[in-house]
Scaffold this active site. Sequence first.
Site, PDB file in Angstrom:
ATOM      1  N   HIS A   1       4.523 -36.897  34.395  1.00 35.80           N
ATOM      2  CA  HIS A   1       5.628 -36.968  33.681  1.00 35.80           C
ATOM      3  C   HIS A   1       6.784 -37.884  34.124  1.00 35.80           C
ATOM      4  CE1 HIS A   1       9.099 -35.591  31.131  1.00 35.80           C
ATOM      5  NE2 HIS A   1       8.449 -34.840  30.421  1.00 35.80           N
TER       6      HIS A   1
ATOM      7  N   LYS B   1       5.774 -25.451  23.418  1.00 36.12           N
ATOM      8  CA  LYS B   1       7.300 -25.267  23.089  1.00 36.12           C
ATOM      9  C   LYS B   1       7.356 -23.728  22.894  1.00 36.12           C
ATOM     10  CE  LYS B   1       8.075 -29.640  23.638  1.00 36.12           C
ATOM     11  NZ  LYS B   1       8.944 -30.303  24.501  1.00 36.12           N
TER      12      LYS B   1
END
Length: 490
Positions: A297, A179
Amino acid sequence: MSQSVSERTRIKSDRYESGVIPYAKMGYWDAAYAVKNTDVLALFRITPQPGVDPVEAAAAVAGESSTATWTVVWTDLLTACDRYRAKAYRVDPVPNTTDQYFAFIAYECDLFEEGSLANLTASIIGNVFGFKAVSALRLEDMRIPHSYLKTFQGPATGVIVERERLNKYGIPLLGATVKPKLGLSGKNYGRVVYEGLKGGLDFLKDDENINSQPFMRWRERFLYCMEGINRASAATGETKGSYLNITAGTMEEVYKRAEYAKTVGSIVVMIDLVMGYTAIQSAAIWARDNDLILHLHRAGNSTYARQKNHGINFRVICKWMRMCGVDHIHAGTVVGKLEGDPLMIKGFYDTLLLTHLNVNLPYGIFFEMTWASLRKCMPVASGGIHCGQMHQLVHYLGDDVVLQFGGGTIGHPDGIQAGATANRVALEAMILARNEGADYFNSDIGPQILRNAAKTCGPLQTALDLWKDISFNYTSTDTSDFSVTPTANV
């Protein structure tokens, strides 16, 4: 009693009379049908339009997902149409609803090309979801027969071999998503990877939408990530990795990135669900041929998997992806920020991990099914989880899971390495307590185990203080039809 020739002739004449006749009369409804071991079975949740008989709606779905069109066609007589017609054979009201029905449909296995998920789905979900006879339609579950499963390779690596490579047994794996997901330079990105792995994680991960943008091209990211991985592995003596996202606009580019990831020494590559079924299968074949773990994902899945009355249940996506050959797939957390009823999530995990599925209606599993020799697929828990929930994560998800703490690692006040250490200490303390027989899921005992561990781990104490009041108590939209189980994360 056998029918006379004249009676069979009359029935055939009625069936092939020109014009439009009900699907049920055309042979797509057969309440007496004896399901074969080789049949592909599908369970649809059907919401018929007002005035449409549920049996006719089920027959319409069976017809339009197999051989039918809107009118009688004489060319049916040139095929083994009685065999190739899908048969709706059972319609049950959905519990606690007034307008929804479970329709069970059987398909002859020969209707589908071997080893092609694209072909299977072109029939099962290809056209029927826009059908006017139903106001909503959801594919809830499927049974794939042994004979058809054997035409798919299954997970490229599998849970057992992955654990052997990492030398990690009897404990969940730990990971984190880098992140912010967008905007970092390659060097800073690699630094995040190093800090997380050095602090105790097994994996770092690209997020779904980091590919090759102007702020960081893919080659730059791969190189800096591998530098961080190699340094962290050398420092800790553990096998480490980072999911390098090879998703791209063409398969030629996907293969190019995959080959480069292999060349620089990565043990794992990553793709997104939005690539499409054929691309996923192709990537899985490449991963097996080149001995790399393949992480998937589930980007985009909630556009069709979340709503209870229309779309595709994620349980079906789990089955399809295990057939395609991915090694990891995000499958829910129960306690995080994303959709996840406890029973539904357990059903997803069982679908990915068990070698044989038994009917379990509270978990949403409607069919008994063996997975032949296809390997297990590792579920990934990601999205809004932190170390203060460790007792719940271990209880709900078990050992065979990758716990991905993105913000719960990188958001730590003392830095990324401290966040990783907090997660590892919390996990190891909880597994130790569980193995010693503690009632770790107890709302008093579980948090106390973490507090005791934090007495000798400053980063864990800081994390518990920071996130102690964070929870995501929302009612799930996709819940069991056969049990009331509110999502619990306190």
